[in-house]
Design a protein around this motif. Structure first.
Motif, mmCIF file in Angstrom:
data_model
loop_
_atom_site.group_PDB
_atom_site.id
_atom_site.type_symbol
_atom_site.label_atom_id
_atom_site.label_comp_id
_atom_site.label_asym_id
_atom_site.label_seq_id
_atom_site.Cartn_x
_atom_site.Cartn_y
_atom_site.Cartn_z
ATOM 1 N N GLU A 117 -2.615 0.954 -1.040
ATOM 2 C CA GLU A 117 -2.355 1.903 0.039
ATOM 3 C C GLU A 117 -1.139 1.494 0.859
ATOM 4 O O GLU A 117 -0.561 2.314 1.574
ATOM 5 N N HIS A 118 -0.750 0.236 0.739
ATOM 6 C CA HIS A 118 0.401 -0.268 1.493
ATOM 7 C C HIS A 118 1.546 -0.689 0.578
ATOM 8 O O HIS A 118 2.461 -1.381 1.014
ATOM 9 N N ALA A 119 1.492 -0.264 -0.689
ATOM 10 C CA ALA A 119 2.526 -0.643 -1.654
ATOM 11 C C ALA A 119 3.260 0.593 -2.167
ATOM 12 O O ALA A 119 2.680 1.679 -2.269
ATOM 13 N N ASP A 120 4.534 0.415 -2.485
ATOM 14 C CA ASP A 120 5.336 1.505 -3.049
ATOM 15 C C ASP A 120 5.243 1.536 -4.563
ATOM 16 O O ASP A 120 5.521 2.571 -5.183
ATOM 17 N N ILE A 121 4.892 0.409 -5.168
ATOM 18 C CA ILE A 121 4.771 0.314 -6.623
ATOM 19 C C ILE A 121 3.880 -0.868 -6.957
ATOM 20 O O ILE A 121 3.766 -1.818 -6.167
ATOM 21 N N VAL A 122 3.227 -0.806 -8.114
ATOM 22 C CA VAL A 122 2.407 -1.922 -8.580
ATOM 23 C C VAL A 122 2.832 -2.284 -9.990
ATOM 24 O O VAL A 122 3.102 -1.410 -10.819
ATOM 25 N N LEU A 123 2.910 -3.588 -10.261
ATOM 26 C CA LEU A 123 3.182 -4.088 -11.603
ATOM 27 C C LEU A 123 1.919 -4.747 -12.118
ATOM 28 O O LEU A 123 1.384 -5.665 -11.483
ATOM 29 N N ASP A 124 1.419 -4.258 -13.238
ATOM 30 C CA ASP A 124 0.250 -4.854 -13.881
ATOM 31 C C ASP A 124 0.738 -5.922 -14.851
ATOM 32 O O ASP A 124 1.239 -5.618 -15.930
#
Length: 250
Positions: A117-124
């Protein structure tokens, strides 16, 4: 941007596709990276060096001897340390201006959702299918762009998912939870440079999403064979019966 930042990021700023405006986007961005193993070791230094302003690094694992064959941000002196905390220390030596939050715990879906909710992108950058599923569900719920990578033996996979865009497929559209699986490198081994190739490609895709440059990368699975050096490309579409994203409102 101050004079120091203008000089530090000058090679980005010289690129017409980035410029000062694009670099400012990176400085204002926040990325969540799930996993500090081989993929995270390759992706995170480039995110920090490129000037992504805030990084959230999550990993509950500790560093052991078997990691050092491919997790090149760690040293023998780091053995026994938590990976997220050791990585944060190394990244601070690369770019002290980056704000880094470490999460030294295994994340469940609720915690992932809160972080996204506070991130612009996520890297798995994790190494197990259950966590990938949880990351995807949280990304769909929060409409957070997701860059997913995997590497085992001599084969790597890379895909971008855009739950923030209409009709874009999610991870579960491609890999159904009831039938898909993966093999950890602890069981099958992994070619050392492979994680670097996939991890740096994840960083590149994440930066492109944050900058809003390049062609549409979602709906494409790219598979790399380190023995042949070839990339294969497979297109896929949103599954109208997907158990995760089929009923997600646009």
């Amino acid at each position: 941007m101050n004079d120091h930042e203008l000089l530090r990021y000058s090679r980005h700023i010289l690129l017409d596709e980035i410029g000062i405006e694009g670099q400012q986007k990176l400085l204002a961005a926040r990325a969540l990276v799930v996993g500090c193993g081989g993929l995270g070791n390759a992706a995170l230094p480039y995110l920090a060096a490129a000037g992504v302003g805030s990084l959230i690094i999550a990993d509950d694992d500790t560093i052991d001897d078997s990691n050092l064959q491919r997790q090149i941000m760690f040293a023998e002196a780091d053995l026994g340390r938590n990976k997220a905390e050791a990585m944060a220390g190394r990244l601070k030596t690369l770019n002290g201006a980056v704000d880094i939050q470490t999460v030294a715990e295994r994340l469940d879906e609720a915690r992932l959702t809160g972080l996204m909710e506070h991130a612009d992108i996520v890297l798995d950058c994790c190494d197990n299918f259950a966590t990938r599923q949880a990351v995807n569900r949280a990304a769909v719920a929060t409409r957070t762009p997701l860059v997913s990578g995997a590497a085992v033996r001599f084969e790597g996979q890379l895909a971008v998912y855009r739950p923030d865009l209409p009709d874009a497929p999610c991870y579960a559209c491609l890999f159904d939870g009831g039938s898909a699986g993966d093999g950890a490198c602890a069981l099958f081994g992994v070619f050392s440079p492979l994680v670097g190739i996939i991890g740096t490609a994840q960083a590149a895709e994440a930066l492109k999403v944050l900058l809003g440059i390049g062609g549409a990368a979602h709906g494409i699975l790219r598979v790399y064979n380190a023995l042949s050096g070839d990339w294969q490309r497979f297109e896929f579409k949103k599954n109208p019966a997907c158990r995760v994203c089929a009923h997600q409102a646009v």
